[in-house]
Scaffold this motif. Structure first.
Motif, mmCIF file in Angstrom:
data_model
loop_
_atom_site.group_PDB
_atom_site.id
_atom_site.type_symbol
_atom_site.label_atom_id
_atom_site.label_comp_id
_atom_site.label_asym_id
_atom_site.label_seq_id
_atom_site.Cartn_x
_atom_site.Cartn_y
_atom_site.Cartn_z
ATOM 1 N N GLY A 42 14.023 -63.099 -20.739
ATOM 2 C CA GLY A 42 13.543 -63.838 -21.952
ATOM 3 C C GLY A 42 14.442 -65.054 -21.986
ATOM 4 O O GLY A 42 14.691 -65.655 -22.713
ATOM 5 N N CYS A 43 14.004 -65.494 -20.709
ATOM 6 C CA CYS A 43 14.640 -66.948 -20.503
ATOM 7 C C CYS A 43 13.998 -68.147 -21.168
ATOM 8 O O CYS A 43 14.562 -69.322 -21.407
ATOM 9 N N GLY A 44 13.063 -67.858 -21.688
ATOM 10 C CA GLY A 44 12.384 -69.197 -22.737
ATOM 11 C C GLY A 44 12.113 -70.460 -21.784
ATOM 12 O O GLY A 44 11.361 -70.265 -20.844
ATOM 13 N N THR A 45 12.255 -71.608 -22.353
ATOM 14 C CA THR A 45 12.417 -72.736 -21.755
ATOM 15 C C THR A 45 13.307 -72.818 -20.452
ATOM 16 O O THR A 45 13.303 -74.036 -20.158
ATOM 17 N N GLY A 46 14.234 -72.043 -20.089
ATOM 18 C CA GLY A 46 15.035 -72.219 -19.173
ATOM 19 C C GLY A 46 16.329 -72.769 -19.356
ATOM 20 O O GLY A 46 16.971 -73.189 -18.307
ATOM 21 N N ALA A 47 16.547 -73.438 -20.235
ATOM 22 C CA ALA A 47 17.890 -74.264 -20.492
ATOM 23 C C ALA A 47 19.153 -73.601 -19.997
ATOM 24 O O ALA A 47 19.869 -74.502 -19.455
ATOM 25 N N MET A 48 19.241 -72.462 -20.232
ATOM 26 C CA MET A 48 20.526 -71.877 -19.686
ATOM 27 C C MET A 48 20.750 -72.114 -18.271
ATOM 28 O O MET A 48 21.741 -72.677 -17.774
ATOM 29 N N LEU A 49 19.605 -71.595 -17.492
ATOM 30 C CA LEU A 49 19.650 -71.904 -16.041
ATOM 31 C C LEU A 49 19.471 -73.392 -15.602
ATOM 32 O O LEU A 49 20.280 -73.533 -14.643
ATOM 33 N N HIS A 50 18.906 -74.013 -16.262
ATOM 34 C CA HIS A 50 18.965 -75.630 -15.967
ATOM 35 C C HIS A 50 20.606 -76.042 -16.178
ATOM 36 O O HIS A 50 20.862 -76.844 -15.121
ATOM 37 N N VAL A 51 21.234 -75.586 -17.110
ATOM 38 C CA VAL A 51 22.742 -76.093 -17.135
ATOM 39 C C VAL A 51 23.486 -75.433 -16.022
ATOM 40 O O VAL A 51 24.211 -76.158 -15.505
ATOM 41 N N ALA A 52 23.176 -74.167 -15.837
ATOM 42 C CA ALA A 52 23.983 -73.487 -14.648
ATOM 43 C C ALA A 52 23.801 -74.109 -13.305
ATOM 44 O O ALA A 52 24.881 -74.524 -12.725
ATOM 45 N N ARG A 53 22.539 -74.648 -13.016
ATOM 46 C CA ARG A 53 22.445 -75.123 -11.986
ATOM 47 C C ARG A 53 22.858 -76.797 -11.840
ATOM 48 O O ARG A 53 23.619 -77.272 -10.984
ATOM 49 N N ASP A 54 22.893 -77.441 -13.145
ATOM 50 C CA ASP A 54 23.442 -78.597 -13.230
ATOM 51 C C ASP A 54 24.994 -78.699 -13.001
ATOM 52 O O ASP A 54 25.563 -79.571 -12.483
ATOM 53 N N ARG A 55 25.447 -77.498 -13.296
ATOM 54 C CA ARG A 55 27.220 -77.508 -13.506
ATOM 55 C C ARG A 55 27.563 -76.761 -12.219
ATOM 56 O O ARG A 55 28.642 -76.428 -12.150
ATOM 57 N N ARG A 60 21.428 -67.418 -6.524
ATOM 58 C CA ARG A 60 20.088 -67.256 -7.113
ATOM 59 C C ARG A 60 20.020 -67.124 -8.420
ATOM 60 O O ARG A 60 20.810 -66.361 -9.069
ATOM 61 N N LEU A 61 19.424 -67.926 -9.036
ATOM 62 C CA LEU A 61 18.795 -67.867 -10.564
ATOM 63 C C LEU A 61 17.293 -67.701 -10.838
ATOM 64 O O LEU A 61 16.612 -68.442 -10.241
ATOM 65 N N VAL A 62 17.231 -66.909 -11.330
ATOM 66 C CA VAL A 62 15.856 -66.351 -11.819
ATOM 67 C C VAL A 62 15.556 -66.108 -13.241
ATOM 68 O O VAL A 62 16.483 -65.463 -14.085
ATOM 69 N N GLY A 63 14.750 -66.928 -13.747
ATOM 70 C CA GLY A 63 14.198 -66.782 -15.112
ATOM 71 C C GLY A 63 12.952 -65.771 -15.340
ATOM 72 O O GLY A 63 11.782 -65.949 -14.536
ATOM 73 N N ARG A 76 10.121 -77.488 -14.911
ATOM 74 C CA ARG A 76 10.140 -79.030 -14.726
ATOM 75 C C ARG A 76 11.302 -78.783 -13.624
ATOM 76 O O ARG A 76 11.367 -80.121 -13.249
ATOM 77 N N ARG A 77 12.120 -77.833 -13.555
ATOM 78 C CA ARG A 77 13.078 -77.879 -12.345
ATOM 79 C C ARG A 77 12.328 -76.715 -11.234
ATOM 80 O O ARG A 77 12.131 -75.523 -11.569
ATOM 81 N N SER A 78 12.562 -77.047 -10.251
ATOM 82 C CA SER A 78 12.038 -76.262 -9.077
ATOM 83 C C SER A 78 13.106 -75.343 -8.309
ATOM 84 O O SER A 78 12.755 -74.652 -7.297
ATOM 85 N N ASP A 79 14.481 -75.796 -8.571
ATOM 86 C CA ASP A 79 15.478 -74.888 -7.949
ATOM 87 C C ASP A 79 16.145 -73.918 -8.520
ATOM 88 O O ASP A 79 17.037 -73.403 -8.256
ATOM 89 N N VAL A 80 15.238 -73.452 -9.477
ATOM 90 C CA VAL A 80 15.357 -71.860 -10.094
ATOM 91 C C VAL A 80 14.079 -71.344 -9.855
ATOM 92 O O VAL A 80 12.813 -72.082 -9.898
ATOM 93 N N GLU A 81 14.112 -70.078 -9.860
ATOM 94 C CA GLU A 81 12.972 -69.115 -9.702
ATOM 95 C C GLU A 81 12.533 -68.609 -10.923
ATOM 96 O O GLU A 81 13.226 -68.074 -11.777
ATOM 97 N N TRP A 82 11.118 -68.924 -11.426
ATOM 98 C CA TRP A 82 10.494 -68.574 -12.490
ATOM 99 C C TRP A 82 9.579 -67.545 -12.440
ATOM 100 O O TRP A 82 8.621 -67.819 -11.658
#
Length: 246
Positions: A42-55, A60-63, A76-82
């Motif tokens: 239930g990742c929605g717009t992926g904001a949580m995984l975006h922040v995790a990658r930024d930090r 492996r991060l999958v939404g 909008r980010r390609s370094d996470v699997e959606w």
């Protein structure tokens, strides 16, 4: 008109993911950063995984989410699997260290069949000993009673990325057993309705939740009644659970 893409963008405005300022996000953040592989159900717009990658998360991060408009925003980010799909469609044998359902997404599993299928799939997607962390509103707090335009705290006024001012509020339609059905209204500041978004949520108590988890093969590692890790008691508003795959 108010498009699906605009609804996804509005969700980000209403629910920013910020572990520095929001207690719930602060609770999940170290769990996510400490796991080599994470499935956000239930990742929605992926904001949580975006922040995790930024930090600095380098694993492996999958939404996973069934909402295509939300995933378009996440991608909008390609370094996470959606992945487009429901919780029940989580891939078996993926071997994740951690699965999470944040933002009370767990409550969107309304029927017994949805709950059983989703928990079974999440269990199968974890490695042996992997953990599933999520929260659900405690029914004793009766949170839905505040979901009304008559409650000033329930009315949100925001300005979108394009500079459009919007107003958003909820109204409960029905409470049947442990399922609350309500709608959110998106309107212009003058009250002109642009879109009505309907939703149903299930409010499980501690015993019922524990029964579903045990049936799926999970062992409860910890449960809290608030984001500061306080135990569940008669004043708790949340049931925050960390369960382990047996």
């Amino acid at each position: 008109m108010f498009s699906d893409a605009e609804a996804a963008a509005l969700y980000d405005l209403l629910n920013p993911w910020d572990p520095d300022r929001r207690p719930g996000d602060r609770f999940y953040f170290p769990l996510i950063m400490g796991a080599e592989s994470v499935l956000d159900v239930g990742c929605g717009t992926g904001a949580m995984l975006h922040v995790a990658r930024d930090r600095g998360h380098r694993g492996r991060l999958v939404g996973l989410d069934p909402d295509r408009a939300a995933l378009d925003r996440a991608r909008r980010r390609s370094d996470v699997e959606w992945i487009e799909g429901t919780a029940a469609e989580a891939r078996s044998g993926a071997g994740f260290d951690l699965a999470v359902m944040t933002g009370h997404a767990f409550q969107n599993l309304v029927t017994d069949e949805e709950l059983r299928a989703s928990l079974a799939a999440i269990h199968a997607a974890l490695r042996p000993g992997g953990r599933f962390a999520f929260e659900t509103r405690h029914p004793q707090a009766r949170a839905w009673e505040g979901w009304t335009a008559a409650n000033p705290e329930d009315i949100s006024e925001v300005v979108t990325e394009t500079g459009r001012a919007l107003r958003y509020w909820h109204e409960v339609e029905s409470v049947i057993g442990d399922v609350v059905t309500f709608h959110g209204t998106v309107a212009d500041p003058d009250g002109t309705v642009l879109r009505v978004l309907s939703e149903s949520l299930r409010f499980l108590d501690v015993a019922a939740l524990g029964g579903f988890l045990a049936e799926a093969g999970f062992e409860i590692e910890a449960q809290h009644g608030s984001w500061d890790a306080a135990p569940i008691d008669g004043s708790s508003r949340e049931i925050i659970t960390i369960a382990r795959r047996g």
